[in-house]
Design an enzyme around this catalytic site. Structure first.
Site, PDB file in Angstrom:
ATOM      1  N   SER A   1       0.779  -1.231   0.000  1.00  0.00           N
ATOM      2  CA  SER A   1       0.000   0.000   0.000  1.00  0.00           C
ATOM      3  C   SER A   1       0.812   1.284   0.000  1.00  0.00           C
ATOM      4  O   SER A   1       0.228   2.363  -0.031  1.00  0.00           O
ATOM      5  CB  SER A   1      -0.970   0.008   1.177  1.00  0.00           C
TER       6      SER A   1
ATOM      7  N   TYR B   1     -10.280   2.083   6.765  1.00  0.00           N
ATOM      8  CA  TYR B   1      -9.393   1.788   5.637  1.00  0.00           C
ATOM      9  C   TYR B   1     -10.065   0.846   4.638  1.00  0.00           C
ATOM     10  O   TYR B   1     -10.619  -0.178   5.027  1.00  0.00           O
ATOM     11  CB  TYR B   1      -8.113   1.148   6.168  1.00  0.00           C
ATOM     12  N   SER B   2     -10.012   1.186   3.371  1.00  0.00           N
ATOM     13  CA  SER B   2     -10.626   0.361   2.335  1.00  0.00           C
ATOM     14  C   SER B   2      -9.824   0.435   1.045  1.00  0.00           C
ATOM     15  O   SER B   2      -9.663   1.503   0.460  1.00  0.00           O
ATOM     16  CB  SER B   2     -12.068   0.801   2.063  1.00  0.00           C
ATOM     17  N   ASN B   3      -9.337  -0.711   0.590  1.00  0.00           N
ATOM     18  CA  ASN B   3      -8.620  -0.764  -0.680  1.00  0.00           C
ATOM     19  C   ASN B   3      -9.502  -0.381  -1.864  1.00  0.00           C
ATOM     20  O   ASN B   3      -9.006   0.072  -2.891  1.00  0.00           O
ATOM     21  CB  ASN B   3      -8.053  -2.165  -0.895  1.00  0.00           C
TER      22      ASN B   3
ATOM     23  N   GLY C   1       2.853  -1.025   4.100  1.00  0.00           N
ATOM     24  CA  GLY C   1       2.473  -1.864   2.970  1.00  0.00           C
ATOM     25  C   GLY C   1       2.601  -3.336   3.299  1.00  0.00           C
ATOM     26  O   GLY C   1       3.666  -3.786   3.719  1.00  0.00           O
TER      27      GLY C   1
END
Length: 396
Positions: free
Chosen positions: A99, A202-204, A347
């Site tokens: 990330s 948090y959201s991809n 990440g």
């Protein structure tokens, strides 16, 4: 980041990164030893080496670390690159940054804002009509800023990926290609976690949508856009978007994922990260990633107005139990320390974690590439906290 079912969500969400899953062979947890460090650097190198050795002592197979103070760099490494052969960790090997990719994407969006090609207050529907819809999702109410800052409330699609849930799922799905539209469709099967702009989680999925918007505006693919706007201007000669290529260039350390606490490690070096895409697909080296963070904070990528927008933070609500005080800007995190704080973005992909930090002026930066992810809550937290402690020590 993404979460694997059966893992502790708070821990992995708190690193704000992408998880992935692909592999090769099950092995027992090895006993790792320290390997020789690198480069000059006095105190920074000593702190790096101590941290790297501590991390291998906590069960990590290998660690690469680099710290920069202006143009001077210090490096250290510990452990092994391959537990079958015992080969040492490379001094500056390739790894998947997970990330950290989100910060690269946020830079691109803010460059487009500076060019007046979009606004942070544009809605998702302005660029992707009808894509965020169903089950209470409404792209007319979600803005680009909310996507970048994780205040959209949109469900995180990686929570529903079977390839992240178990060794068997990983082996079955490790070479699978998924298009961005498919990833968003997974999220749209769920209602929003909260109304847009009312909280933080948090959201991809947010950054998959950001990638789709970037491609819509520029008319180019993600790999070309990030290459032309970020990678080439900073001279990051070992950083790239791999597409469907599941291998890493040499040299690299192999990544190892533990799916159950105390269980065996799975070699997860082979990985098609198409499903991570703009949320976390970039490959890099420690020296390249340090150069990125220094270049970003020193103003080489963004004008002052856009860098200031990136640094406007909100409380990272769901991180507070594990990392109190953490705040999130636009694709970047702020972590408080005894000397003030630092900017960063973690990440995670299966088998690899990245921990980093940089001062506001870009002079001091640290990157740690960790080539094992453990499943136990206590064990995983110990690794993250020791890595964060090392970053804070060097930054301060």
């Amino acid at each position: 980041m993404s979460l694997t079912k059966g893992e502790n969500m708070r821990i992995h969400l708190a690193r704000a990164v992408v998880s992935a899953g692909l592999a090769a062979v099950l092995v027992a947890v090895p006993v790792t030893g320290a390997a020789a460090g690198a480069a000059p650097g006095g105190g920074d190198r000593r702190l790096l080496q101590e941290a790297a050795d501590d991390l291998t002592g906590l069960g990590v197979t290998g660690v690469q670390g680099i710290a920069a103070d202006g143009r001077r760099t210090s490096a250290a490494r510990s452990g092994v690159a391959d537990i079958r052969t015992g080969a040492p960790v490379p001094a500056d090997g390739y790894f998947r940054m997970g990330s950290n990719t989100k910060t690269f994407a946020a830079v691109v969006v803010l460059q487009l804002v500076a060019e007046r090609r979009l606004s942070l207050e544009d809605t998702v529907d302005r660029w992707l009509p009808g894509v965020v819809a169903g089950n209470g999702n409404d792209g007319r109410r979600v803005t680009v800023r909310q996507l970048l800052q994780h205040t959209s409330g949109i469900y995180n699609y990686t929570n529903d990926m079977p390839g992240l849930a178990s060794p068997e799922g990983y082996l079955e799905h490790r070479f699978e290609h998924l298009d961005p539209e498919e990833l968003v469709a997974i999220a749209m099967k769920h209602g929003p976690v909260f109304a847009p702009g009312t909280s933080w989680d948090y959201s991809n999925t947010n950054y998959i949508l950001i990638g789709m918007i970037i491609e819509k505006i520029t008319g180019k693919g993600w790999a070309a856009v990030v290459r032309d706007r970020v990678i080439r201007p900073l001279g990051l000669t070992h950083t790239y978007s791999p597409g469907d290529v599941p291998t890493l260039p040499r040299p690299h350390a192999r990544g190892y994922q533990q799916f159950t606490p105390g269980g065996p490690l799975l070699d997860t070096t082979l990985l098609n990260l198409s499903w991570g895409w703009v949320a976390g697909d970039l490959v890099t080296t420690p020296s390249d990633l340090v150069r990125f963070w220094q270049g970003l904070q020193s103003g080489r990528l963004l004008a002052p107005a856009q860098l200031a927008e990136m640094h406007r933070t909100v409380l990272a609500v769901t991180f507070q139990d594990v990392f109190p005080g953490t705040r999130y800007g636009l694709g970047i995190m702020w972590t408080p320390t005894s000397c003030g704080g630092y900017w960063s973005h973690g990440g995670d992909v299966p088998g690899t974690s990245t921990v980093n930090g940089v001062t506001s002026d870009g002079r001091h930066a640290v990157v740690l590439a960790i080539s094992t992810r453990l499943a136990g809550d206590e064990e995983a937290l110990a690794i993250y906290h020791r890595a964060d402690e090392a970053v804070a020590e060097i930054i301060c």
